[in-house]
Structures are given as structure tokens and as C-alpha cells.
Design an enzyme around this catalytic site. Structure first.
Site, mmCIF file in Angstrom:
data_model
loop_
_atom_site.group_PDB
_atom_site.id
_atom_site.type_symbol
_atom_site.label_atom_id
_atom_site.label_comp_id
_atom_site.label_asym_id
_atom_site.label_seq_id
_atom_site.Cartn_x
_atom_site.Cartn_y
_atom_site.Cartn_z
ATOM 1 N N MET A 195 34.999 -164.598 -27.467
ATOM 2 C CA MET A 195 34.201 -164.616 -28.753
ATOM 3 C C MET A 195 34.231 -166.160 -28.793
ATOM 4 S SD MET A 195 35.680 -161.974 -31.042
ATOM 5 C CE MET A 195 37.669 -162.226 -30.779
ATOM 6 N N LYS A 204 29.861 -154.066 -34.242
ATOM 7 C CA LYS A 204 29.581 -155.293 -34.820
ATOM 8 C C LYS A 204 29.325 -156.296 -33.996
ATOM 9 C CE LYS A 204 33.841 -154.462 -37.837
ATOM 10 N NZ LYS A 204 34.588 -153.114 -36.882
ATOM 11 N N ASP A 264 32.028 -148.288 -30.601
ATOM 12 C CA ASP A 264 31.646 -149.823 -30.898
ATOM 13 C C ASP A 264 30.500 -150.217 -29.900
ATOM 14 O OD1 ASP A 264 33.412 -150.291 -32.776
ATOM 15 O OD2 ASP A 264 35.013 -151.282 -31.540
#
Length: 255
Positions: free
Chosen positions: A170, A56, A34
Site C-alpha cells: 500500500m 475496500k 474482499d
């Protein structure tokens, strides 16, 4: 058939990967990794290992989750040892549960290797214990990008009433909304807040304030960053340690 390892690489500092996670990397034929892992970890892979980037970001997914699931199964069915290397912990906002479920459906053996999540590590490196006998006996890890729809108000009300410390993943781009919902649902506007950008790395930056002024103070903070809300943030004044180290004191080496 060989095994798929779903490995948490930790929050960014190289040495914060677990011994078991490091061993998984060192025996892999294929590693799907990742965006937020420390890429120095890939140097521990065998020379013959195939490295596939699956990162991502909020506006750009190099591979869909369905494609990643498919690759894990494909390589495992070819008889290869596969490591899925994920930032933090694979089961905390890492979609590790989705990947494990797909492997289970295909009867492919897998192993979960937990990692240190940024919700614990970033506050710790900023001098903020997420629990403390005098300030907090409960902590919640929540996402700042959850799509709750009509249940949003009741969700935030529950969070405010039930948890002493909030660690929000996030959430940087949603900070104004988060502050609004917390105050609206019972948090005092003077509740301490910290944002820790790039926690545990040499680029770590911490900003503190309260729910009423943190939006202005944190204007320069960018992802990846953790938001910590609660009285434990006050302890940073006494306990901050990492950002005071000399640059050469923060660098250690795996192996």
C-alpha cells in the site's frame, strides 16, 4: 454452532489459493469477500451460498470494519458456515486479527486459513527472491500507509538498519515519501527498487530502478502494487520468468 473460516485467497492468480481455503469456500453458506480476491473463486461456492462484497479501496469502503465484524457474528450465530475471503493472507495487513478477536469475544468458533501474501508472491513472479544467501538474510513486510506521527523517523531508522529486503504494501501513493525516508535514514540512493503491479495476474507489470530514479520510472504504476527495496532486486535480470510466458501459459484452472 458452525464455524467461521478466515481464509487467505492468495495474491490474485486463481490457483494460488490453498487446498484448505478452497474447501472452506466449497462448504460455505455465506461468503464475505474482499476487493482483491480472484472472483472466479466464488464459482466454487455452493449454489445456495450468499455472497456479500466487503471490498475496500483507498477512497471507498463498501462496509466498515465494524459492520463486517457484526455480519460474521450474525451469520455464525444463525448456525451458518461462514467464510471471510480475503486477498493474500488474513493476518498480513488484512485485519484478520481484528475479526478473529471479535469472534473470540463472542465465543464463536473460528479457523484461520493462511494464504500466500503478495509480499512474497509478487516479487517471486517478478523474478525477485526476497531472501538470498548472497544478498539478503532478512526481510520485513511493512505498510506504506502507517500513521506513525512523531515516531516516524525512528521507525524508518530501525527498518533501514535491521532489514536487508523491504516489501512495502500500500505504498504506491507514498512512494516519494518512502524513498525520501529510506535515503535520509541510511539507504544508499543507488539501492535497487522494484514495483510490481497486479502481481501474479495476467496484468502484472514490473518496473525497476533505484531509490533516486524509481519515482520517475514508476509514474504509470497503480494500486495494487508491491514495492521491493534491496539488493535482491538485481536478480530479476536473471530470474524473471512470468512476464516472458505466452498468455495461454499463464492461465490455469482450479478444480
Amino acid at each position: 454452532m458452525k464455524k467461521v473460516f478466515l481464509v487467505g485467497a492468495g495474491p490474485g492468480e486463481l490457483d494460488l489459493i490453498t487446498v484448505k481455503g478452497l474447501k472452506a469456500i466449497q462448504q460455505s453458506d455465506v461468503i464475505l469477500y474482499d476487493r482483491l480476491i480472484n472472483e472466479q473463486l466464488l464459482e466454487e461456492a455452493p449454489d445456495y451460498a450468499e455472497l456479500i462484497y466487503c471490498g475496500k479501496s483507498p477512497d471507498n469502503h463498501s462496509l466498515t470494519q465494524e459492520s463486517i465484524n457484526g455480519l460474521l457474528c450474525k451469520f455464525a450465530l444463525q448456525g451458518k458456515t461462514v467464510t471471510r475471503l480475503k486477498g493474500g493472507d488474513p493476518f498480513i495487513f488484512g485485519r484478520g486479527g481484528e475479526e478473529a478477536r471479535e469472534l473470540a469475544k463472542r465465543r464463536i468458533p473460528f479457523e484461520i486459513v493462511p494464504g500466500i501474501t503478495s509480499g512474497v508472491a509478487a516479487p517471486a513472479y517478478a523474478g525477485i527472491p526476497v531472501t538470498h544467501r548472497d544478498y539478503s538474510s532478512s526481510v520485513a513486510f511493512i505498510s506504506g500507509v502507517s500513521k506513525l506521527g512523531p515516531e516516524e523517523e525512528s521507525y524508518w531508522s530501525h527498518v533501514v538498519k535491521c532489514m536487508d529486503t523491504l516489501c512495502i504494501y500500500m505504498g504506491v501513493n507514498k512512494l516519494p515519501k518512502i524513498c525520501e525516508m529510506l535515503i535520509r535514514n541510511g539507504c544508499h540512493s543507488k539501492t535497487p527498487v522494484a514495483l510490481v503491479q497486479a502481481g501474479t495476474t495476467d496484468d502484472q507489470l514490473t518496473v525497476t530502478g533505484t531509490l533516486e530514479d524509481i519515482i520517475q520510472k514508476a509514474k504509470g504504476i497503480k494500486n495494487p502494487a508491491m514495492i521491493i527495496v534491496g539488493e535482491v532486486v538485481k536478480l530479476r535480470d536473471q530470474l524473471q520468468w512470468f512476464e516472458q510466458l505466452q498468455p495461454d501459459e499463464t492461465k490455469t484452472v482450479v478444480g
